[in-house]
Design an enzyme around this catalytic site. Structure first.
Site, short mmCIF file in Angstrom:
data_model
loop_
_atom_site.label_atom_id
_atom_site.label_comp_id
_atom_site.label_asym_id
_atom_site.label_seq_id
_atom_site.Cartn_x
_atom_site.Cartn_y
_atom_site.Cartn_z
CD GLN A 129 -2.21 1.24 2.94
OE1 GLN A 129 -1.62 0.62 3.82
NE2 GLN A 129 -3.27 1.95 3.18
CD GLU A 246 -4.10 0.57 6.95
OE1 GLU A 246 -4.50 1.46 6.17
OE2 GLU A 246 -2.95 0.55 7.42
CD GLU A 381 -1.32 10.09 19.68
OE1 GLU A 381 -1.11 9.46 18.62
OE2 GLU A 381 -0.70 9.85 20.74
C1 LIG Z 1 4.58 -0.49 11.07
C2 LIG Z 1 4.01 0.54 10.13
C3 LIG Z 1 3.60 0.14 8.88
C4 LIG Z 1 3.10 1.09 7.99
N1 LIG Z 1 2.74 0.66 6.74
C5 LIG Z 1 2.28 1.55 5.85
C6 LIG Z 1 1.96 1.13 4.52
O1 LIG Z 1 2.07 -0.05 4.17
N2 LIG Z 1 1.54 2.06 3.64
C7 LIG Z 1 1.39 3.37 3.98
O2 LIG Z 1 0.96 4.15 3.13
N3 LIG Z 1 1.71 3.82 5.23
C8 LIG Z 1 2.15 2.93 6.17
N4 LIG Z 1 2.49 3.36 7.43
C9 LIG Z 1 2.42 4.78 7.75
C10 LIG Z 1 1.29 5.14 8.71
O3 LIG Z 1 0.05 5.08 8.06
C11 LIG Z 1 1.59 6.54 9.25
O4 LIG Z 1 2.79 6.45 9.99
C12 LIG Z 1 0.49 7.05 10.14
O5 LIG Z 1 -0.67 7.31 9.39
C13 LIG Z 1 0.92 8.36 10.85
O6 LIG Z 1 1.42 9.28 9.95
P1 LIG Z 1 2.84 9.99 10.19
O7 LIG Z 1 3.84 8.93 10.49
O8 LIG Z 1 3.08 10.88 9.03
O9 LIG Z 1 2.66 10.84 11.51
P2 LIG Z 1 1.95 12.27 11.63
O10 LIG Z 1 0.63 12.22 10.94
O11 LIG Z 1 2.91 13.31 11.21
O12 LIG Z 1 1.71 12.36 13.19
C14 LIG Z 1 2.73 12.74 14.12
C15 LIG Z 1 2.11 12.78 15.50
O13 LIG Z 1 1.07 13.77 15.54
C16 LIG Z 1 -0.15 13.19 15.96
N5 LIG Z 1 -1.27 13.81 15.22
C17 LIG Z 1 -1.34 14.04 13.89
N6 LIG Z 1 -2.52 14.59 13.56
C18 LIG Z 1 -3.23 14.69 14.71
C19 LIG Z 1 -4.53 15.17 15.05
N7 LIG Z 1 -5.36 15.64 14.10
N8 LIG Z 1 -4.94 15.11 16.35
C20 LIG Z 1 -4.11 14.62 17.31
N9 LIG Z 1 -2.86 14.16 17.06
C21 LIG Z 1 -2.42 14.18 15.78
C22 LIG Z 1 -0.03 11.72 15.61
O14 LIG Z 1 -0.88 10.92 16.42
C23 LIG Z 1 1.44 11.46 15.89
O15 LIG Z 1 1.64 11.23 17.26
C24 LIG Z 1 2.99 2.44 8.36
C25 LIG Z 1 3.40 2.84 9.64
C26 LIG Z 1 3.91 1.91 10.51
C27 LIG Z 1 4.36 2.35 11.88
#
Ligand SMILES: Cc1cc2nc3c(=O)[nH]c(=O)nc-3n(C[C@H](O)[C@H](O)[C@H](O)COP(=O)(O)OP(=O)(O)OC[C@H]3O[C@@H](n4cnc5c(N)ncnc54)[C@H](O)[C@@H]3O)c2cc1C
Length: 398
Positions: A129, A246, A381
């Site tokens: 994905q 998912e 969150e």
């Molecule tokens: C093991 C693993 C597998 C993954 N596999 C995939 C995959 O196959 N394909 C894919 O596309 N993605 C994948 N991901 C990515 C995953 O979907 C993202 O890491 C996740 O959606 C969070 O986005 P970010 O890392 O950009 O964090 P951010 O969105 O930048 O968030 C940073 C922090 O801010 C907080 N935050 C953000 N917005 C808000 C809000 N509105 N209110 C309160 N708190 C908030 C979050 O909770 C977090 O603590 C994977 C992640 C992991 C850890």
């Protein structure tokens, strides 16, 4: 509500369990030494093939794609009994079967379905994905990867990140921007052959030492318009349905069941054979209390999983209970690792292959990999935001 099996369900469970026990042994043998992730994926894919051939791998899917009619309880029993008996599982099997295949079934063209659903369901095609980007995770609709129309093709440029198993996958789903304007519009959902020129996959090394996910770079990558899923510029609709699937697959599917059932059994067994100053861990009142709490949490999660899955199997869109389950299940898994860490102390550091390693290093691996649970598939969150708005009726944050 009565959660005991009806006579028909008990008969199905018995037949299924006998079949699983008869077929699982060679797969469990391959898993015995806790092999690296890529090898575990191969074993899980082979096991899916075995399940498919045995008539249990595609319950509830249309017969045209190799599926068999089944009710929601039978489908859940396959998940539960497989977990109980230690069947192989890997995240990319959930990616493939839990949310990529359902996206094609609901929104794909007949040609896309016929080409991909049978090999996906039979464990012969692994998918990934490609949604998240360096600046678009929780706020996914801000993504910047572009797909420009060029005759019968689209030309893709941009970068994805955290794509689980992209380096092991033959195909992937991709969300890209096809125009300017409001961020939820002008997004298009594609399927992509990962061997297409212009795609570079760079695995990312995690603190477990393995590389389960990757960065994916698209440079003038040409994909046919026939790979669009749903309508051009309406990809958000497909993406939302995919993200809901998912969440259900991650919180109530095979992976969660494996962690809950096998994790708990292993913890109990480990507490019975491990001795500390005052005797067996299993007789220590403090650890008995913690293990009992873990047991209660597992049961509560299991009952919520029944609710989540029975709604999904009836064709209803997943509700906020999937967020409740994801939030509580992920924290529960982390707590399980914490109890194991307390029991093992410094011995936790003895990783896979070491003489002192408990359960082939599975606890050390779990303590590290479980940190990811509260991030992947929507952070805790974000689940709390959904619960606050949709269950508690609190005002939407600005
Ligand atoms: C093991 C693993 C597998 C993954 N596999 C995939 C995959 O196959 N394909 C894919 O596309 N993605 C994948 N991901 C990515 C995953 O979907 C993202 O890491 C996740 O959606 C969070 O986005 P970010 O890392 O950009 O964090 P951010 O969105 O930048 O968030 C940073 C922090 O801010 C907080 N935050 C953000 N917005 C808000 C809000 N509105 N209110 C309160 N708190 C908030 C979050 O909770 C977090 O603590 C994977 C992640 C992991 C850890």
């Amino acid at each position: 509500m009565d959660y005991r099996d009806s006579p028909e369900e008990a008969a199905f469970r018995e037949r299924l369990s006998a079949w699983l026990q008869e077929h699982l042994a060679p797969f469990k043998e391959r898993l015995r030494a806790n092999p690296p992730s890529e090898e575990r994926l191969g074993i899980a894919a082979d096991w899916q093939h075995e399940l498919f051939e045995g008539g249990y791998g595609a319950l509830g899917w249309p017969e045209a794609f190799g599926g068999r009619p089944a009710n929601s309880i039978e489908r859940y029993l396959v998940v539960e009994e497989s977990a109980k008996l230690g069947a192989p599982w890997h995240l990319n099997m959930s990616v493939t079967l839990g949310w990529c295949a359902p996206a094609l079934l609901t929104f794909g063209t007949e040609q896309q379905q016929q080409a991909h659903l049978p090999p996906m369901l039979s464990g012969r095609e692994i998918w990934c994905q490609m949604f998240s980007e360096p600046n678009a995770g929780s706020d996914l609709a801000s993504l910047q990867t572009r797909a420009r129309r060029d005759g019968d093709n689209f030309v893709i440029n941009g970068q994805k990140v955290w794509s689980s198993g992209a380096h092991w996958s033959r195909w992937g789903i991709l969300l890209a921007r096809t125009g300017d304007g409001p961020k939820y519009r002008n997004l298009t959902f594609f399927i992509v052959d990962m061997s297409t020129p212009g795609i570079e996959v760079r695995p990312i090394r995690q603190m477990t030492g393995e590389s389960d996910f990757a960065e994916v770079f698209f440079t003038d990558c040409v994909v046919p318009a026939g790979w669009v899923v749903g309508e051009v510029d309406s990809g958000w609709l497909v993406a939302i349905a995919t993200l809901l699937n998912e969440r259900v697959a991650l919180s109530a599917g095979a992976g969660a069941a494996v962690i809950a059932v096998q994790g708990l059994e292993r913890l109990l067994a480990m507490s019975r054979r491990t001795r500390r100053e005052r005797g067996r861990v299993a007789d220590d009142p403090y650890f008995r209390q913690r293990i009992a709490q873990a047991w209660i949490g597992a049961l509560a999660n299991r009952l919520t999983a029944y609710r989540v899955l029975s709604a999904q199997f009836k064709g209803q869109a997943p509700g906020p209970e999937a967020s409740v389950l994801k939030l509580s299940g992920d924290l529960w898994s982390q707590q399980l690792s914490e109890v194991a860490t307390e029991i093992l102390g410094v011995r936790l550091l003895a990783g896979r292959g070491g003489d002192l390693a408990e359960d082939e290093g599975a606890w050390a691996y779990g303590a590290l990999i479980n940190r990811a649970l509260t991030i992947g598939g929507g952070t805790s969150e974000i689940q709390k935001n959904i619960i606050a708005e949709r269950v508690l009726g609190l005002p939407k944050g600005s």
